[in-house]
Design a protein around this motif. Structure first.
Motif, PDB file in Angstrom:
ATOM      1  N   ASN A 383       1.904   8.441  45.538  1.00  0.00           N
ATOM      2  CA  ASN A 383       0.702   9.149  45.117  1.00  0.00           C
ATOM      3  C   ASN A 383       0.250   8.595  43.772  1.00  0.00           C
ATOM      4  O   ASN A 383       1.074   8.128  42.981  1.00  0.00           O
ATOM      5  N   GLY A 385      -2.229   9.699  40.440  1.00  0.00           N
ATOM      6  CA  GLY A 385      -3.082  10.649  39.741  1.00  0.00           C
ATOM      7  C   GLY A 385      -3.688   9.981  38.520  1.00  0.00           C
ATOM      8  O   GLY A 385      -2.955   9.470  37.674  1.00  0.00           O
ATOM      9  N   LYS A 411       5.793   9.375  47.133  1.00  0.00           N
ATOM     10  CA  LYS A 411       5.119  10.350  48.000  1.00  0.00           C
ATOM     11  C   LYS A 411       6.079  11.409  48.537  1.00  0.00           C
ATOM     12  O   LYS A 411       5.722  12.590  48.640  1.00  0.00           O
ATOM     13  N   ASP A 414       8.526  12.729  45.008  1.00  0.00           N
ATOM     14  CA  ASP A 414       7.705  13.117  43.852  1.00  0.00           C
ATOM     15  C   ASP A 414       8.232  12.515  42.536  1.00  0.00           C
ATOM     16  O   ASP A 414       7.725  12.830  41.465  1.00  0.00           O
ATOM     17  N   SER A 443       6.653  14.566  39.223  1.00  0.00           N
ATOM     18  CA  SER A 443       5.367  14.955  38.651  1.00  0.00           C
ATOM     19  C   SER A 443       5.287  16.475  38.513  1.00  0.00           C
ATOM     20  O   SER A 443       4.673  16.989  37.578  1.00  0.00           O
ATOM     21  N   SER A 463      -2.578  14.601  35.108  1.00  0.00           N
ATOM     22  CA  SER A 463      -2.259  13.534  36.075  1.00  0.00           C
ATOM     23  C   SER A 463      -1.111  13.944  36.971  1.00  0.00           C
ATOM     24  O   SER A 463      -1.091  13.635  38.168  1.00  0.00           O
ATOM     25  N   LEU A 466      -2.414  16.214  39.602  1.00  0.00           N
ATOM     26  CA  LEU A 466      -3.120  15.429  40.613  1.00  0.00           C
ATOM     27  C   LEU A 466      -2.138  14.811  41.603  1.00  0.00           C
ATOM     28  O   LEU A 466      -2.396  14.753  42.811  1.00  0.00           O
ATOM     29  N   ASN A 467      -1.012  14.343  41.103  1.00  0.00           N
ATOM     30  CA  ASN A 467       0.006  13.771  41.991  1.00  0.00           C
ATOM     31  C   ASN A 467       0.663  14.839  42.853  1.00  0.00           C
ATOM     32  O   ASN A 467       0.914  14.635  44.041  1.00  0.00           O
ATOM     33  N   GLU A 469      -0.368  18.144  43.565  1.00  0.00           N
ATOM     34  CA  GLU A 469      -1.185  18.972  44.444  1.00  0.00           C
ATOM     35  C   GLU A 469      -2.513  18.319  44.838  1.00  0.00           C
ATOM     36  O   GLU A 469      -3.347  18.924  45.498  1.00  0.00           O
ATOM     37  N   GLN A 470      -2.742  17.069  44.360  1.00  0.00           N
ATOM     38  CA  GLN A 470      -3.986  16.370  44.613  1.00  0.00           C
ATOM     39  C   GLN A 470      -5.205  17.142  44.082  1.00  0.00           C
ATOM     40  O   GLN A 470      -6.319  17.068  44.637  1.00  0.00           O
ATOM     41  N   GLN A 471      -4.980  17.892  43.011  1.00  0.00           N
ATOM     42  CA  GLN A 471      -6.077  18.563  42.338  1.00  0.00           C
ATOM     43  C   GLN A 471      -5.737  18.739  40.863  1.00  0.00           C
ATOM     44  O   GLN A 471      -4.573  18.678  40.489  1.00  0.00           O
ATOM     45  N   SER A 472      -6.766  18.959  40.059  1.00  0.00           N
ATOM     46  CA  SER A 472      -6.571  19.074  38.620  1.00  0.00           C
ATOM     47  C   SER A 472      -7.302  20.313  38.123  1.00  0.00           C
ATOM     48  O   SER A 472      -8.289  20.755  38.744  1.00  0.00           O
TER      49      SER A 472
END
Length: 475
Positions: A383, A385, A411, A414, A443, A463, A466-467, A469-472
């Motif tokens: 992943n 971020g 991935k 983590d 992460s 960052s 983002l890694n 949960e794929q959101q910020s």
């Protein structure tokens, strides 16, 4: 041979790897000597590298900010100018102060200093010669030895390098008596970019020519792309994928570089100086390595094993002279590692992947761990971020919103694999990444840690989220 001075450890070279290993050895009870060719201690890092370049980078940065940025803070000057000689004097004074500090540490730790050229006579005897006459002054014996003689700026083979003193090395550039009107720099690595930044801020027109398809080719390509854009906004022209054919002088005041691209198209660049910054080569001159059978590789670097022992097992080598990452802090770690092995301890194997790299441009660039290209090359599921610095409150209050923090993690597990930063205080921020990766952090670990607000370190937390949960939160 009973009349010869005898030591448990002799260190050749007083750079970061050398003087640190000497201190570590003496602190642990070894009778230690340090041999330095030059009259000043500290090696290339202190005298012609890290310290003088950072001094001039800071001085030129303040002048640049005063010209371009301070008015945004409500700070105005009736007239602004710089005194180049005073900048150089300040730089020289800093070198002197730190050099005196190293001398004090040698005295405090009861380390014997020898000034001269060290040459191996046998695997247990060193000859020390005068640096001017090359006459032998004395011999000393040792049980163990650490070679830490560092490196010198690399040169092109078969090119004329003595044209009206217009072709200079990084050492020469840090001791110039004038600001070049137009400076051509061959090499888009750390040295070329930092020296280019210094003189660009002071009014020089800078042209950087690099043979690779990106600057800072040893770092993540995303850092290279953004840094190139930022530097070109500062009127530094950068040309990639060009090979050097020749360096010529058609009159005493100018120097020209002839290059060729992949399509065989030739280009000519003309300036009043040409800085060759194509890397550094190991410095082993006069050591007499062949006298005792110490092996070097095809590029001249001393070959060592995992314990940093040479082909003669009571002789070790550390720092630039063995290659890998040519960094002062890497040399220090190797010096301590070698001493601990000499003491019969079991030092942890050095993880070269987790030695951070820094470029002191504005904004700064730093990196540790695997790049995106490397994880793809090794087919590691990952992943990524990326959090822009412009979304941080601290970036806006400081006035530097350029850059980003990029985190790469595995991935499935983590685990953080690499962190790459371009932005204000990137040189300090990279240590959070380095510590985290040394302890195999994920992460999620970073996201769960409270980061103070407002700081640049919040980019690390964002960052990580983002890694994970794929959101910020703030993007």
């Amino acid at each position: 041979m009973n009349h010869l001075k005898s030591y448990d450890l002799v260190v050749i070279g007083s750079g970061p790897g050398g003087y640190v290993s000497a201190i570590r050895a003496s602190q642990n009870g070894l009778r230690t000597a340090l041999i330095e060719k030059y009259k000043t201690l500290g090696g290339a890092c202190l005298n012609v590298g890290c310290i003088p370049s950072k001094s001039l980078l800071d001085s030129s940065k303040y002048f640049f900010l005063a010209q371009k940025e301070y008015h945004h803070h409500g700070i105005f000057f009736e007239k602004i100018f710089f005194d180049f000689q005073k900048m150089m004097n300040r730089k020289n004074q800093i070198i002197k102060q730190i050099n005196n500090g190293i001398k004090y540490l040698m005295k405090k730790n009861r380390i014997d200093l020898f000034q001269g050229i060290a040459t191996f006579k046998t695997k247990n005897i060193l000859s020390i010669s005068d640096t001017t006459s090359f006459q032998e002054k004395e011999q000393i014996t040792f049980h163990n030895c650490i070679i830490s003689t560092g490196s010198k700026p690399s040169k092109f083979q078969n090119l004329n390098f003595n044209i009206h003193n217009k072709i200079i090395s990084s050492t020469d550039a840090l001791y110039l008596h004038e600001i070049p009107k137009k400076l051509i720099i061959i090499g888009g690595g750390v040295v070329g970019l930092e020296i280019g930044s210094i003189f660009s801020r002071l009014g020089s027109k800078i042209i950087i020519i690099d043979s690779m398809n990106q600057i800072i080719s040893n770092m993540d390509q995303s850092l290279s792309n953004v840094l190139k854009t930022i530097l070109e906004k500062s009127f530094i022209k950068i040309y990639n994928s060009l090979s050097i054919l020749d360096i010529i002088s058609e009159n005493p005041k100018e120097i020209s570089v002839i290059s060729i691209d992949k399509n065989d198209k030739k280009r000519k660049f003309t300036g009043d100086y040409c800085l060759v910054a194509i890397g550094r080569s190991p410095y082993t001159k006069n050591l007499g390595l062949k006298n005792i059978g110490i092996k070097t590789n095809s590029k001249g670097f001393i070959v060592v094993n995992d314990f940093l022992q040479c082909s003669i097992n009571n002789i070790y080598a550390v720092g630039d002279v063995i290659g890998k990452k040519m960094l002062a802090h890497k040399a220090e770690e190797e010096g301590i590692h070698a001493v601990e092995h000499i003491l019969g301890q079991k030092p942890c194997k050095i993880n070269y992947n987790l030695i951070p790299s820094v470029i002191y441009t504005y904004p700064e660039v730093s990196s540790v761990g695997l790049t995106e290209n490397e994880v793809k090359k090794h087919k590691i599921e990952h992943n990524i971020g990326i959090f822009p610095m412009k979304l941080l409150g601290r970036s806006h209050s400081s006035g530097c919103t350029d850059g980003f923090l990029k985190m790469i993690s595995h991935k499935k597990t983590d685990q953080i694999l690499g962190v790459h930063i371009i932005g204000e205080h990137a040189s300090d921020m990279i240590m959070e990444a380095t510590v985290a990766m040394e302890f195999f952090s994920s992460s999620e670990d970073i996201f769960r840690i409270s980061h103070p607000h407002p700081t640049f370190s919040e980019a690390f937390k964002e960052s990580a989220l983002l890694n994970f949960e794929q959101q910020s939160i703030h993007m």
